[in-house]
Design an enzyme around this catalytic site. Structure first.
Site, mmCIF file in Angstrom:
data_model
loop_
_atom_site.group_PDB
_atom_site.id
_atom_site.type_symbol
_atom_site.label_atom_id
_atom_site.label_comp_id
_atom_site.label_asym_id
_atom_site.label_seq_id
_atom_site.Cartn_x
_atom_site.Cartn_y
_atom_site.Cartn_z
ATOM 1 N N ASN A 7 6.531 -32.563 21.841
ATOM 2 C CA ASN A 7 5.265 -33.155 21.437
ATOM 3 C C ASN A 7 4.224 -32.977 22.531
ATOM 4 O O ASN A 7 3.245 -32.259 22.373
ATOM 5 C CB ASN A 7 5.458 -34.630 21.089
ATOM 6 C CG ASN A 7 4.237 -35.267 20.446
ATOM 7 O OD1 ASN A 7 4.282 -36.406 20.016
ATOM 8 N ND2 ASN A 7 3.115 -34.560 20.330
ATOM 9 N N THR A 8 4.466 -33.606 23.693
ATOM 10 C CA THR A 8 3.481 -33.576 24.774
ATOM 11 C C THR A 8 3.140 -32.162 25.213
ATOM 12 O O THR A 8 1.979 -31.868 25.530
ATOM 13 C CB THR A 8 4.000 -34.382 25.981
ATOM 14 O OG1 THR A 8 4.333 -35.707 25.561
ATOM 15 C CG2 THR A 8 2.963 -34.453 27.087
ATOM 16 N N ALA A 17 12.728 -33.480 24.794
ATOM 17 C CA ALA A 17 12.036 -34.062 25.946
ATOM 18 C C ALA A 17 12.077 -33.157 27.165
ATOM 19 O O ALA A 17 13.097 -32.547 27.477
ATOM 20 C CB ALA A 17 12.599 -35.425 26.328
ATOM 21 N N GLY A 18 10.937 -33.085 27.852
ATOM 22 C CA GLY A 18 10.848 -32.400 29.131
ATOM 23 C C GLY A 18 10.278 -31.002 29.103
ATOM 24 O O GLY A 18 9.930 -30.455 30.146
ATOM 25 N N GLY A 72 7.843 -36.369 28.359
ATOM 26 C CA GLY A 72 6.467 -36.194 28.808
ATOM 27 C C GLY A 72 6.297 -35.662 30.206
ATOM 28 O O GLY A 72 5.169 -35.489 30.674
ATOM 29 N N LYS A 114 15.454 -39.758 13.288
ATOM 30 C CA LYS A 114 15.713 -39.519 14.707
ATOM 31 C C LYS A 114 15.778 -40.867 15.421
ATOM 32 O O LYS A 114 14.827 -41.648 15.398
ATOM 33 C CB LYS A 114 14.614 -38.661 15.328
ATOM 34 C CG LYS A 114 14.872 -38.387 16.812
ATOM 35 C CD LYS A 114 13.619 -37.910 17.516
ATOM 36 C CE LYS A 114 13.858 -37.939 19.025
ATOM 37 N NZ LYS A 114 12.611 -37.787 19.783
#
EC number: 2.8.1.10
Length: 265
Positions: free
Chosen positions: A212-213, A190-191, A164, A103
């Site tokens: 992830n976050t 993301a987001g 994040g 990635k």
């Protein structure tokens, strides 16, 4: 959803459409527990931040997340130039015995972590030429996504909102344009902040979601991982089933008007 409905990336098929990062957890044991709860088969690893053998005297993620059980997706988190990203992924390939699915992310700003697209395109070209199978973190610009596909990316990964931020899907229309034009998988990266964000991404027609976050930063990461698994599966099924059209008023009653039982006098 049938077993035939799989996510295929670079010629390999996966039952799970949820990709999960391995950073920000309390420890490697919690990381593994969250991965198990999510049902993921592809896990991302930040090569510059996570020990996968670079430091033999420290605990290794591979002891908890072995390549025999998961597809590892080395990423270039923390890289701000094409050259830096390429060097990082060359190191990853060496550490992982020739592993070539990676990635790419080349950041442009340390505060908002928005991708630097000129450097991303430059790195993509180099990595593809060197035989890497590149999944690319990018903006939600359909033109940039087409350029990445033309360069040989095996998947494009437009952001839903800032890394994040947990702000969810800010521009569904651009995502839909990217999905419609692409012949490689499109995964939101993301987001995502909660399960409904993941479901919306899948209902739009995305092939998968990476996060992830949203899991690691939750009050209960293991429970959130389970919720995300269900959201991705439910969103995919809803997309395949096909939603009813949006209308201000129903064109016809939802119940039949003929053959009703006559009122008792």
């Amino acid at each position: 959803m049938t077993t035939e409905d799989t996510l295929t990336i670079a010629g390999r098929s996966y039952q799970s459409r949820l990709l999960v990062g391995t950073g920000k957890y309390q420890d490697f044991a919690q990381t593994r527990a969250a991965l198990d709860a999510s049902g993921t088969q592809i896990v991302t690893v930040a090569i510059r931040r996570t020990n996968i053998g670079q430091n033999p005297d420290e605990p290794s993620l591979l002891d908890f997340v072995p390549p025999s059980q998961f597809t590892l997706l080395p990423n270039t988190a923390g890289c701000y130039s094409a050259d830096d990203a390429v060097r990082t992924l060359r190191l990853a390939r060496e550490l992982l015995d020739g592993h070539d699915l990676v990635k790419l992310e080349v950041l442009g700003d340390p505060q908002n972590l928005f991708p630097n697209m000129p450097e991303t395109l430059k790195a993509t070209r180099t990595l593809v030429d060197e035989g890497f199978k590149v999944m690319v973190y990018c903006t939600d610009d359909p033109i940039q996504c087409r350029m990445l596909e033309d360069l040989g990316s095996v998947a494009v990964m437009p952001l839903a909102s800032l890394i994040g931020s947990g702000m969810g899907i800010l521009n569904p229309w651009n995502l839909r344009l990217i999905i419609d034009q692409s012949s490689v998988p499109v995964l939101v990266d993301a987001g995502v902040g909660t399960a409904s964000d993941a479901a919306i991404a899948m209902e739009l027609g995305c092939d998968g979601v990476l996060m992830n976050t949203a899991i690691a930063g939750a009050r209960d990461p293991i429970l959130m991982a389970s919720a995300m698994r269900k959201a991705v599966e439910g969103g995919r099924e809803a997309y395949l089933a096909g939603r009813v059209p949006r209308k201000l008023y129903s064109a016809a009653p939802s119940s039949p008007t003929e053959g009703l039982i006559a009122a008792v006098k």
